[in-house]
Motif scaffolding. Structure first.
Motif, PDB file in Angstrom:
ATOM      1  N   ASP A  51       0.814  -1.229   0.000  1.00  0.00           N
ATOM      2  CA  ASP A  51       0.000   0.000   0.000  1.00  0.00           C
ATOM      3  C   ASP A  51       0.841   1.271   0.000  1.00  0.00           C
ATOM      4  OD1 ASP A  51       0.959   0.030   2.577  1.00  0.00           O
ATOM      5  OD2 ASP A  51      -1.004   0.014   3.555  1.00  0.00           O
ATOM      6  N   LYS A  52       2.161   1.130  -0.148  1.00  0.00           N
ATOM      7  CA  LYS A  52       3.051   2.286  -0.273  1.00  0.00           C
ATOM      8  C   LYS A  52       3.696   2.367  -1.654  1.00  0.00           C
ATOM      9  CE  LYS A  52       2.469   3.484   4.048  1.00  0.00           C
ATOM     10  NZ  LYS A  52       1.648   4.670   4.380  1.00  0.00           N
ATOM     11  N   HIS A  53       3.136   1.636  -2.614  1.00  0.00           N
ATOM     12  CA  HIS A  53       3.732   1.586  -3.962  1.00  0.00           C
ATOM     13  C   HIS A  53       3.272   2.813  -4.757  1.00  0.00           C
ATOM     14  CE1 HIS A  53       5.360   0.105  -7.678  1.00  0.00           C
ATOM     15  NE2 HIS A  53       5.756  -1.025  -7.114  1.00  0.00           N
ATOM     16  N   ALA A  54       4.043   3.884  -4.658  1.00  0.00           N
ATOM     17  CA  ALA A  54       3.647   5.159  -5.261  1.00  0.00           C
ATOM     18  C   ALA A  54       3.477   5.060  -6.772  1.00  0.00           C
ATOM     19  CB  ALA A  54       4.686   6.230  -4.912  1.00  0.00           C
ATOM     20  N   ASP A  55       4.361   4.338  -7.439  1.00  0.00           N
ATOM     21  CA  ASP A  55       4.286   4.262  -8.903  1.00  0.00           C
ATOM     22  C   ASP A  55       3.021   3.550  -9.368  1.00  0.00           C
ATOM     23  OD1 ASP A  55       6.640   5.649  -9.269  1.00  0.00           O
ATOM     24  OD2 ASP A  55       7.877   3.847  -9.381  1.00  0.00           O
ATOM     25  N   ALA A  56       2.589   2.539  -8.613  1.00  0.00           N
ATOM     26  CA  ALA A  56       1.352   1.846  -8.980  1.00  0.00           C
ATOM     27  C   ALA A  56       0.150   2.774  -8.812  1.00  0.00           C
ATOM     28  CB  ALA A  56       1.182   0.583  -8.143  1.00  0.00           C
ATOM     29  N   TYR A  57       0.122   3.523  -7.705  1.00  0.00           N
ATOM     30  CA  TYR A  57      -0.967   4.494  -7.515  1.00  0.00           C
ATOM     31  C   TYR A  57      -0.963   5.527  -8.640  1.00  0.00           C
ATOM     32  CZ  TYR A  57      -2.062   2.935  -2.742  1.00  0.00           C
ATOM     33  OH  TYR A  57      -2.461   2.216  -1.645  1.00  0.00           O
ATOM     34  N   TYR A  58       0.223   6.000  -8.997  1.00  0.00           N
ATOM     35  CA  TYR A  58       0.321   6.995 -10.066  1.00  0.00           C
ATOM     36  C   TYR A  58      -0.259   6.455 -11.368  1.00  0.00           C
ATOM     37  CZ  TYR A  58       2.248   9.623 -13.933  1.00  0.00           C
ATOM     38  OH  TYR A  58       2.380  10.324 -15.117  1.00  0.00           O
ATOM     39  N   ASN A  59       0.101   5.231 -11.706  1.00  0.00           N
ATOM     40  CA  ASN A  59      -0.380   4.659 -12.962  1.00  0.00           C
ATOM     41  C   ASN A  59      -1.871   4.354 -12.911  1.00  0.00           C
ATOM     42  OD1 ASN A  59       1.857   4.127 -15.095  1.00  0.00           O
ATOM     43  ND2 ASN A  59       2.837   3.720 -13.129  1.00  0.00           N
ATOM     44  N   LEU A  60      -2.397   4.044 -11.742  1.00  0.00           N
ATOM     45  CA  LEU A  60      -3.849   3.918 -11.605  1.00  0.00           C
ATOM     46  C   LEU A  60      -4.520   5.267 -11.834  1.00  0.00           C
ATOM     47  CD1 LEU A  60      -4.044   1.512  -8.533  1.00  0.00           C
ATOM     48  CD2 LEU A  60      -5.016   1.066 -10.809  1.00  0.00           C
ATOM     49  N   GLY A  61      -3.852   6.334 -11.372  1.00  0.00           N
ATOM     50  CA  GLY A  61      -4.377   7.676 -11.620  1.00  0.00           C
ATOM     51  C   GLY A  61      -4.394   8.011 -13.103  1.00  0.00           C
ATOM     52  N   VAL A  62      -3.320   7.675 -13.793  1.00  0.00           N
ATOM     53  CA  VAL A  62      -3.255   7.921 -15.235  1.00  0.00           C
ATOM     54  C   VAL A  62      -4.355   7.138 -15.958  1.00  0.00           C
ATOM     55  CG1 VAL A  62      -1.866   7.595 -17.318  1.00  0.00           C
ATOM     56  CG2 VAL A  62      -0.789   8.448 -15.219  1.00  0.00           C
ATOM     57  N   ALA A  63      -4.524   5.875 -15.561  1.00  0.00           N
ATOM     58  CA  ALA A  63      -5.558   5.054 -16.188  1.00  0.00           C
ATOM     59  C   ALA A  63      -6.954   5.645 -15.940  1.00  0.00           C
ATOM     60  CB  ALA A  63      -5.487   3.629 -15.649  1.00  0.00           C
ATOM     61  N   SER A  64      -7.171   6.167 -14.740  1.00  0.00           N
ATOM     62  CA  SER A  64      -8.464   6.782 -14.430  1.00  0.00           C
ATOM     63  C   SER A  64      -8.700   8.011 -15.301  1.00  0.00           C
ATOM     64  CB  SER A  64      -8.520   7.167 -12.949  1.00  0.00           C
ATOM     65  OG  SER A  64      -8.479   6.015 -12.138  1.00  0.00           O
ATOM     66  N   LEU A  65      -7.665   8.807 -15.508  1.00  0.00           N
ATOM     67  CA  LEU A  65      -7.807   9.971 -16.392  1.00  0.00           C
ATOM     68  C   LEU A  65      -8.167   9.545 -17.805  1.00  0.00           C
ATOM     69  CD1 LEU A  65      -4.979  12.536 -15.499  1.00  0.00           C
ATOM     70  CD2 LEU A  65      -7.432  12.736 -15.088  1.00  0.00           C
ATOM     71  N   MET A  66      -7.535   8.462 -18.257  1.00  0.00           N
ATOM     72  CA  MET A  66      -7.809   7.987 -19.618  1.00  0.00           C
ATOM     73  C   MET A  66      -9.250   7.513 -19.753  1.00  0.00           C
ATOM     74  SD  MET A  66      -4.213   5.995 -20.422  1.00  0.00           S
ATOM     75  CE  MET A  66      -4.639   5.606 -22.126  1.00  0.00           C
ATOM     76  N   LYS A  67      -9.855   7.159 -18.616  1.00  0.00           N
ATOM     77  CA  LYS A  67     -11.263   6.732 -18.632  1.00  0.00           C
ATOM     78  C   LYS A  67     -12.192   7.876 -18.217  1.00  0.00           C
ATOM     79  CE  LYS A  67     -10.240   1.885 -17.588  1.00  0.00           C
ATOM     80  NZ  LYS A  67     -10.508   0.753 -16.662  1.00  0.00           N
ATOM     81  N   SER A 103     -12.329   9.445 -15.487  1.00  0.00           N
ATOM     82  CA  SER A 103     -12.721   9.379 -14.071  1.00  0.00           C
ATOM     83  C   SER A 103     -11.781  10.296 -13.286  1.00  0.00           C
ATOM     84  CB  SER A 103     -12.646   7.933 -13.557  1.00  0.00           C
ATOM     85  OG  SER A 103     -13.505   7.091 -14.284  1.00  0.00           O
ATOM     86  N   VAL A 104     -12.050  11.601 -13.386  1.00  0.00           N
ATOM     87  CA  VAL A 104     -11.100  12.593 -12.877  1.00  0.00           C
ATOM     88  C   VAL A 104     -10.989  12.546 -11.358  1.00  0.00           C
ATOM     89  CG1 VAL A 104     -10.508  15.045 -12.825  1.00  0.00           C
ATOM     90  CG2 VAL A 104     -11.547  14.052 -14.888  1.00  0.00           C
ATOM     91  N   ARG A 105     -12.113  12.469 -10.676  1.00  0.00           N
ATOM     92  CA  ARG A 105     -12.064  12.442  -9.205  1.00  0.00           C
ATOM     93  C   ARG A 105     -11.321  11.200  -8.699  1.00  0.00           C
ATOM     94  NH1 ARG A 105     -15.066  16.415  -7.016  1.00  0.00           N
ATOM     95  NH2 ARG A 105     -16.703  17.359  -8.330  1.00  0.00           N
ATOM     96  N   GLU A 106     -11.564  10.086  -9.337  1.00  0.00           N
ATOM     97  CA  GLU A 106     -10.856   8.858  -8.980  1.00  0.00           C
ATOM     98  C   GLU A 106      -9.351   9.026  -9.222  1.00  0.00           C
ATOM     99  OE1 GLU A 106     -12.023   4.360  -9.709  1.00  0.00           O
ATOM    100  OE2 GLU A 106     -11.073   5.186 -11.506  1.00  0.00           O
ATOM    101  N   ALA A 107      -9.015   9.675 -10.330  1.00  0.00           N
ATOM    102  CA  ALA A 107      -7.606   9.918 -10.643  1.00  0.00           C
ATOM    103  C   ALA A 107      -6.945  10.741  -9.548  1.00  0.00           C
ATOM    104  CB  ALA A 107      -7.475  10.619 -11.994  1.00  0.00           C
ATOM    105  N   ILE A 108      -7.632  11.797  -9.095  1.00  0.00           N
ATOM    106  CA  ILE A 108      -7.079  12.652  -8.034  1.00  0.00           C
ATOM    107  C   ILE A 108      -6.821  11.830  -6.775  1.00  0.00           C
ATOM    108  CG2 ILE A 108      -7.601  14.563  -6.459  1.00  0.00           C
ATOM    109  CD1 ILE A 108      -9.092  15.885  -8.823  1.00  0.00           C
TER     110      ILE A 108
END
Length: 219
Positions: free
Chosen positions: A167-183, A185-190
């Motif tokens: 739960d401290k994997h910053a890069d995975a969270y970042y890429n989930l944020g990018v994926a959310s933006l691509m879909k 889902s802006v609030r989810e990305a934030i």
């Protein structure tokens, strides 16, 4: 228990000086002991003595050209020096010489990934996960390869499992944020960008992603 076995135990405990003394004794007793040279090289690589490490790996290979562990160790030194093509060649030679485990496939995957041979990298990370499903970093890079090949949903599944495992994997969270933006889902990305920053406060990509996503909400 011979000197090599005692040295391996000392290495596992981080007692490098004792391990080096034991390996020196092993080499004095048997100058043709390829394993002692490999273990000596592994210690030197661990403490940042890359050039000396390579010389010991080479001594081992002079004795046994198919010493897979020496080829793997030399590959790691090359990888850490960002000599990815050379590292990949050495990993492939190690595999041909009989080394076949999760660590080798993971490092081969990284070398392919760094040279943008994504399809080969994906296969290697998949193989690494077959060896060890709990290898979180292999899973993360497997997700990155899926994302690179536009398999976004599959990539998200892998990144979500990564953050479940770490739960401290910053890069995975970042890429989930990018994926959310691509879909869209802006609030989810934030939320994901915030988690990335929480895990790593100086994660500039996540900080920038959060800023851009917040601007999108304001528009």
């Amino acid at each position: 228990m011979d000197e090599n076995e005692k040295a391996i135990e000392a290495i596992a405990k981080g007692e490098f000086e004792e391990a080096l003394e034991l390996l020196n004794k092993a080499i004095e007793k048997n100058p043709d002991d390829a394993t002692a040279y490999i273990n000596f090289g592994n210690i030197l690589a661990e403490v940042g003595e890359s050039e000396r490490a390579l010389s010991f790996y080479q001594r081992s290979l002079n004795i046994d050209p198919n010493a897979a562990a020496a080829l793997y160790g030399a590959g790691n030194v090359s990888y850490n020096a960002e000599e990815y093509a050379e590292a990949l060649k050495l990993y492939q030679q190690a595999h041909k010489a009989g080394l076949d485990d999760g660590s080798l496939h993971y490092m081969m995957g990284l070398a392919y990934y760094q040279t943008e041979k994504t399809a080969h990298a994906l296969a290697c990370f998949q193989r690494a996960l077959e060896w060890d499903e709990s290898d979180t970093e292999a899973r993360f890079y497997y997700g990155m390869c899926l994302a690179r090949t536009e398999q976004l949903d599959e990539a998200v599944t892998q990144f979500q499992q990564v953050v479940e495992e770490d739960d401290k994997h910053a890069d995975a969270y970042y890429n989930l944020g990018v994926a959310s933006l691509m879909k869209d889902s802006v609030r989810e990305a934030i939320t994901y960008f915030e988690k990335a920053v929480e895990a790593q406060p100086d994660h500039m990509l996540a900080l920038n992603g959060k800023e851009q996503a917040e601007k999108m909400l304001e528009e």
